[in-house]
Design an enzyme around this catalytic site. Sequence first.
Site, mmCIF file in Angstrom:
data_model
loop_
_atom_site.group_PDB
_atom_site.id
_atom_site.type_symbol
_atom_site.label_atom_id
_atom_site.label_comp_id
_atom_site.label_asym_id
_atom_site.label_seq_id
_atom_site.Cartn_x
_atom_site.Cartn_y
_atom_site.Cartn_z
ATOM 1 N N ALA A 41 0.863 -1.181 0.000
ATOM 2 C CA ALA A 41 0.000 0.000 0.000
ATOM 3 C C ALA A 41 0.896 1.226 0.000
ATOM 4 O O ALA A 41 1.432 1.616 1.041
ATOM 5 C CB ALA A 41 -0.907 -0.010 1.225
ATOM 6 N N GLU A 42 1.061 1.811 -1.164
ATOM 7 C CA GLU A 42 2.037 2.888 -1.292
ATOM 8 C C GLU A 42 1.608 4.173 -0.609
ATOM 9 O O GLU A 42 2.451 4.940 -0.121
ATOM 10 C CB GLU A 42 2.339 3.159 -2.775
ATOM 11 C CG GLU A 42 3.230 2.107 -3.429
ATOM 12 C CD GLU A 42 2.536 0.792 -3.738
ATOM 13 O OE1 GLU A 42 1.294 0.733 -3.640
ATOM 14 O OE2 GLU A 42 3.226 -0.189 -4.078
ATOM 15 N N PHE A 97 8.752 0.036 -7.420
ATOM 16 C CA PHE A 97 9.029 0.528 -8.771
ATOM 17 C C PHE A 97 8.384 1.906 -8.870
ATOM 18 O O PHE A 97 7.278 2.097 -8.363
ATOM 19 C CB PHE A 97 8.430 -0.394 -9.844
ATOM 20 C CG PHE A 97 9.122 -1.725 -9.974
ATOM 21 C CD1 PHE A 97 10.133 -1.919 -10.907
ATOM 22 C CD2 PHE A 97 8.765 -2.775 -9.151
ATOM 23 C CE1 PHE A 97 10.775 -3.148 -11.019
ATOM 24 C CE2 PHE A 97 9.407 -4.005 -9.252
ATOM 25 C CZ PHE A 97 10.418 -4.197 -10.192
ATOM 26 N N ASP A 101 6.804 3.153 -11.103
ATOM 27 C CA ASP A 101 5.469 2.976 -11.666
ATOM 28 C C ASP A 101 4.395 2.870 -10.576
ATOM 29 O O ASP A 101 3.241 3.206 -10.814
ATOM 30 C CB ASP A 101 5.423 1.690 -12.500
ATOM 31 C CG ASP A 101 6.644 1.513 -13.383
ATOM 32 O OD1 ASP A 101 6.484 1.476 -14.591
ATOM 33 O OD2 ASP A 101 7.780 1.419 -12.853
ATOM 34 N N ILE A 113 4.283 4.366 -7.692
ATOM 35 C CA ILE A 113 4.221 5.522 -6.806
ATOM 36 C C ILE A 113 2.859 6.205 -6.928
ATOM 37 O O ILE A 113 2.481 7.000 -6.056
ATOM 38 C CB ILE A 113 5.366 6.507 -7.151
ATOM 39 C CG1 ILE A 113 5.756 7.342 -5.934
ATOM 40 C CG2 ILE A 113 5.008 7.392 -8.336
ATOM 41 C CD1 ILE A 113 7.056 8.117 -6.138
ATOM 42 N N MET A 114 2.118 5.859 -7.971
ATOM 43 C CA MET A 114 0.864 6.571 -8.270
ATOM 44 C C MET A 114 -0.126 6.601 -7.092
ATOM 45 O O MET A 114 -0.732 7.627 -6.835
ATOM 46 C CB MET A 114 0.176 5.982 -9.495
ATOM 47 C CG MET A 114 1.000 6.038 -10.764
ATOM 48 S SD MET A 114 1.241 7.729 -11.343
ATOM 49 C CE MET A 114 2.460 7.446 -12.604
ATOM 50 N N HIS A 160 7.049 -1.724 -15.278
ATOM 51 C CA HIS A 160 8.306 -1.856 -14.544
ATOM 52 C C HIS A 160 9.419 -1.191 -15.328
ATOM 53 O O HIS A 160 10.576 -1.592 -15.249
ATOM 54 C CB HIS A 160 8.649 -3.327 -14.287
ATOM 55 C CG HIS A 160 7.622 -4.080 -13.515
ATOM 56 N ND1 HIS A 160 6.484 -4.584 -14.094
ATOM 57 C CD2 HIS A 160 7.548 -4.438 -12.209
ATOM 58 C CE1 HIS A 160 5.753 -5.205 -13.182
ATOM 59 N NE2 HIS A 160 6.384 -5.138 -12.028
HETATM 60 C C1 LIG Z 1 0.677 -0.952 -6.517
HETATM 61 C C2 LIG Z 1 1.720 -2.010 -6.620
HETATM 62 N N1 LIG Z 1 2.729 -2.045 -5.756
HETATM 63 C C3 LIG Z 1 3.679 -2.983 -5.814
HETATM 64 C C4 LIG Z 1 3.644 -3.937 -6.785
HETATM 65 C C5 LIG Z 1 4.758 -4.994 -6.878
HETATM 66 N N2 LIG Z 1 4.198 -6.324 -6.546
HETATM 67 C C6 LIG Z 1 3.761 -7.148 -7.505
HETATM 68 S S1 LIG Z 1 3.055 -8.530 -6.886
HETATM 69 C C7 LIG Z 1 3.381 -8.050 -5.289
HETATM 70 C C8 LIG Z 1 2.957 -8.921 -4.166
HETATM 71 C C9 LIG Z 1 1.512 -9.306 -4.263
HETATM 72 O O1 LIG Z 1 1.141 -10.145 -3.235
HETATM 73 P P1 LIG Z 1 -0.323 -10.713 -3.123
HETATM 74 O O2 LIG Z 1 -1.292 -9.628 -3.395
HETATM 75 O O3 LIG Z 1 -0.441 -11.423 -1.849
HETATM 76 O O4 LIG Z 1 -0.452 -11.698 -4.350
HETATM 77 P P2 LIG Z 1 0.348 -13.044 -4.591
HETATM 78 O O5 LIG Z 1 1.495 -12.679 -5.492
HETATM 79 O O6 LIG Z 1 0.801 -13.565 -3.282
HETATM 80 O O7 LIG Z 1 -0.608 -13.961 -5.256
HETATM 81 C C10 LIG Z 1 4.029 -6.817 -5.278
HETATM 82 C C11 LIG Z 1 4.474 -6.118 -4.066
HETATM 83 C C12 LIG Z 1 2.576 -3.877 -7.689
HETATM 84 N N3 LIG Z 1 2.447 -4.751 -8.682
HETATM 85 N N4 LIG Z 1 1.636 -2.924 -7.587
#
Ligand SMILES: Cc1ncc(C[n+]2csc(CCOP(=O)(O)OP(=O)(O)O)c2C)c(N)n1
Lengths: 335, 335, 327, 327
Positions: C59-60, C83, C85, C87-88, C129
């Site tokens: 949660a950014e 990333f 990206d 930050i939005m 990314h």
């Molecule tokens: C807004 C945002 N922040 C960070 C990311 C980078 N990111 C991609 S997947 C992920 C973890 C996701 O975990 P979860 O929601 O539990 O799904 P899972 O991969 O475990 O199925 C992160 C931090 C992103 N894609 N979007």
Amino acid sequence: MAVVKPDFANREGLDVETLRAMYRHMLRSRVLDERMWVLNRQGRAPFWISAMGHEAIQVAVGMNMDPARDWLAPYYRDLALTLVMGMTPRDHLLSALAKAEDPNSGGRQMPAHYGSRTHNIISTGSPVTTQFLHAAGIALAMRIRGEDAVCVTAIGEGGTSGGDFHEALNFAATHKLGVVFVVENNGYAISVPLEKQMPTPNVSDRAVAYGIPGVHVDGNDAIACYRSARDAVARARSGAGPTLLEAKVHRLTSHSSDDDQRRYRSAEDLEAERKQDCLPRFRTLLEDLEVLAPGDYDTMRAELVAELDEATAYAEAAPDPLPDTAMRYVHAEDA
Amino acid sequence: MAVVKPDFANREGLDVETLRAMYRHMLRSRVLDERMWVLNRQGRAPFWISAMGHEAIQVAVGMNMDPARDWLAPYYRDLALTLVMGMTPRDHLLSALAKAEDPNSGGRQMPAHYGSRTHNIISTGSPVTTQFLHAAGIALAMRIRGEDAVCVTAIGEGGTSGGDFHEALNFAATHKLGVVFVVENNGYAISVPLEKQMPTPNVSDRAVAYGIPGVHVDGNDAIACYRSARDAVARARSGAGPTLLEAKVHRLTSHSSDDDQRRYRSAEDLEAERKQDCLPRFRTLLEDLEVLAPGDYDTMRAELVAELDEATAYAEAAPDPLPDTAMRYVHAEDA
Amino acid sequence: MPSKTYLEAIREGMRDEMRRDERVMILGEDVGAKGGVFGATDGLQKEFGEWRVMDAPLAESCIVGVCIGAAMNGMRPIAEIQFQDFIMPAVDQIVSEAAKMRYRSNNDWGVPMVVRAPFGGGIHGALYHSQSIEAMFCGVPGLKVVVPSTPYDAKGLLVNAMRDPDPVLFFEHKRAYRSVRGEVPDDDYTVPLGTAALAREGDDIAIFTYGIMVHTALEAAERLAEDGFECEVVDLRSLRPLDREAIVASARKCGKVLVTQEANLAVSVSSEVSAIVAEDCFEYLDAPVMRIGGPEIPAMPYAHALESFYLVTPDKLEAALRKLAAY
Amino acid sequence: MPSKTYLEAIREGMRDEMRRDERVMILGEDVGAKGGVFGATDGLQKEFGEWRVMDAPLAESCIVGVCIGAAMNGMRPIAEIQFQDFIMPAVDQIVSEAAKMRYRSNNDWGVPMVVRAPFGGGIHGALYHSQSIEAMFCGVPGLKVVVPSTPYDAKGLLVNAMRDPDPVLFFEHKRAYRSVRGEVPDDDYTVPLGTAALAREGDDIAIFTYGIMVHTALEAAERLAEDGFECEVVDLRSLRPLDREAIVASARKCGKVLVTQEANLAVSVSSEVSAIVAEDCFEYLDAPVMRIGGPEIPAMPYAHALESFYLVTPDKLEAALRKLAAY
Ligand SMILES: Cc1ncc(C[n+]2csc(CCOP(=O)(O)OP(=O)(O)O)c2C)c(N)n1
Ligand SMILES: Cc1ncc(C[n+]2csc(CCOP(=O)(O)OP(=O)(O)O)c2C)c(N)n1
Ligand SMILES: [Mg+2]
Ligand SMILES: [Mg+2]
């Protein structure tokens, strides 16, 4: 062909065809998923992010949807769900190899960023959680037009920490929209364990905040998944409003091909989770129930692998996008 | 001077001084608030946004805080709360008249955008809900340094629809931070009634989602407010974590001086709410308890009005900001 | 001086400052056990503990909002955004809150916070990314925006950012993390915010750029040098504020200007540099100000051919420079 | 043609299109019974019902995110953001989702949505009810950004925005709502997106601007006309895409250029216009490109003296134009 033992069939309301179809969908996703990892290790597909361990809930949800009228706002682990909705291994191989013909994005997005207008699957970007609001909007349009259609959306438990989660559930519940909010809780957001993400063990507890049903189910138990998915979809279709449906699943792989979970998880944990894999467990059940006869599994797998080989060959032969097509479709072009 | 009837005093743990101080704080806010409306109607203060109807919970919370170590991340209706924390009518009149000396913002922000480093009140902007995350961060700093201090933050029920609400409660609850999240639920976000904002009547129900206590209290009942504020602050101070404390209040005025609530609310509703005003109700209680003797009210009011007259005169005589000071303090200047 | 990668310099900058200043802490996704998705915080949680190197929920807005609160209450937080990206969701907290806190409180409050985020493409990161969205913040008063191009600057600017009393956005080109090496002193030093650096001297064409594109520009400049054209390469480093004096000086000296960046051009850093030159160097210019950057498409695609199409290469720069030289 | 206010023209544009097209709906805070805080949707809920004119919860990401979903499922939603300042929580949905949907899906999906928001100052709205933050979106591929300056354009552009297959940000200067009047046909007409308009012809100095500043510029131009200097005033109208052709034509014709806007200047629309002129009009320019805009401070303060300090007035413009004329 075998028949389901009557007590089971009656209790669960599931017939042989349904049970076999469920298992077949799960296996189809799994063998495709395995192929993706092979292609990745061979250097042919630079990236993969896996659905392994999440298949039961995805198939259960998908099989309760009506692909002709229902919509899906998926997330990147929903490989099996997109297959149930009608997408094919070929579609996803075209994406993994970033081919021009890829129906998800024409090779523009990373693999596992699903989307297909033909199948009412909206395009998925990388930012997590945004799709929850899209699902509410999709269901709002259905509501305005008086359709008895349903929108399913899915997310990892990690994504439920974001503000859009709250805003979407709040809006959908306020207007009793026909959404099923599926949370695939595998206990990790990349390396961050559940207890550093949230204060309670169940995302589904949050349903109280929105006055809607919150259900959590063992995501390794395909039958339980089916039952709760059926209820949630039925509720959404009836106009009673959304459900928050959480499946406790395991992420049987690292987060993605760029990650190595051994850095932050113990070998014992990983081993223990592997033993609860929903696929062998469901297979055993179906064999016990004699829904799968001896040899059925091998035949089924062989069929699926054959389909996959063909799809892989097709995708490998397909042309790459031409460089200057990068300029296309920023806006509609026929305007 | 009167003493509190023993049964009441024992039950509530409140002595005469506390009760009188509570009422005095409420009245001080109210007379200041009334003055603001007068200045607004006279065209001397272009904007006002009122705390009328919200005073009891604000004073109850403020009186349970320790201004020497506790922090406040308020919202624009928290006039009474800022007064309890040590700000003065003069401070706010300087703001209403946009004077250079205004300690809130030097006349830069609209009135009712509170802030004072001296009093551990962080500066408030207009975007709602953001302050909930700041409160979590303030409490995190306290936690890291091992302080037994508390951060209180407040919001309208409207603001609780925003994503930052969820993110803040989730984070604070996960780490058991010393925050009291106060929701002043007056049933309206400008013109939007509660039932179009959220699906349940109580914001406090959402506490379940975060595994923390959720309390709702009649915001017109000063004693009940005091009791629940005391518990919530004590809990935060003890290290047990946050509380979601909701007071059901009435907005006794239009949203702001730019709004006219008769456009979207019935005269009967407004009349009914006016009858439940927390101030006369508390005054009646204190007179029944003989905490306020006959004449006390008039004396108290006269004192407060005298203070206010002086403050008004001071603020009116104070200089406006010089035009080119607009360029100052974009960044720290002593660097 | 020891040679280090860009990534090592950043990690060392944080580590050293955390040793010196107890108030410095890090909050971000996967910054703990995993050490960040690029390894920027590798080992830091082990050294400084779970409260000073905190894994954040996904949660950014939370990450930045909590850091703002902590900064107001005496900490010196670093918010790591996985990333750029992503930050939005934090834009409201950054632009409405952090950037305006000092101003709106008439200097009563400040937000000494650093927001770090990797940006840029060329690593098959696809649409989300690979972006370079710094322009979005470079027009926002109250923010400082920094993009280092060398390991030396990365550490020196980051240390200074952590000591700054106001919010600093610190954007790291992810392709530089392991590919760019350079000398980095082990000890404490800083590089001033708000100043550009001369990456190469020349007097024929002034090239203004930042991030990894500095290296692309240097490569193109060398090619032109073979034919006797000497390009001056100005590493902007600080995108807000821009070092107007340095820009004007190099533009006047050379009389020809190329502004280049990886991001798409419209309403960007390149626009502002161009506008500054147009305002202050009119009588010195021998050619139109030229800009080379990413195309006006939403982001860099995944397929190799499409990604390559997007990127500004030494070849593209060389061609542009030759055009300018011939003008 | 009947004379209407800017606000009436906007309301009428929505009403007429809602009558014509069942898919058009409005979602925003207070748009229902109250008719919006400025009255833009006054009466619409009564006519079209609670499902097509929906009061939203106080959550801008929700407003835009829900509209995106509805747009993808056949609706033509208008998201009303109460003040442009409060669009920040929706930046992720706008920039990461709406702007990239068509591109990322390779034309499979589109988001036909309009986001309306009032902007600008001079109404004692202070820091958060006066901002002009359009620049943040004008660099984002996939978005169209529109700012009308007249009632005629307001209706014609808005109708076109509602019919556009892609997301359009439609920013309305709140000081224009009741102060600007003009002729507006009752019947259906549209004004093309992506084109600038000539608000005044001249050949001495080209002034590029948008929104209410068009009127300020016209006033300043009249003052110069008294002394025989004829300014051309170009109303940009479309901030993304900019009408490059129109900009270049007027700049070349006049040889002197002033770009002006209410927003602060750094990395803004003014920068891009300036950069375009520097790129394409080099051989035609007789003076440096000049820019006049808001100062580099976080936003417009509340106190009258501070607010006045911020604003670009006809006097300030006149002084700048005289300088340019004398160059
Ligand atoms: C807004 C945002 N922040 C960070 C990311 C980078 N990111 C991609 S997947 C992920 C973890 C996701 O975990 P979860 O929601 O539990 O799904 P899972 O991969 O475990 O199925 C992160 C931090 C992103 N894609 N979007
Ligand atoms: C992010 C954001 N969106 C919109 C607004 C405009 N606005 C100011 S107050 C308000 C209503 C707030 O209602 P509530 O939170 O219930 O507080 P109350 O005024 O009733 O005390 C709105 C919509 C804002 N200030 N910030
Ligand atoms: Mg997970
Ligand atoms: Mg309210």
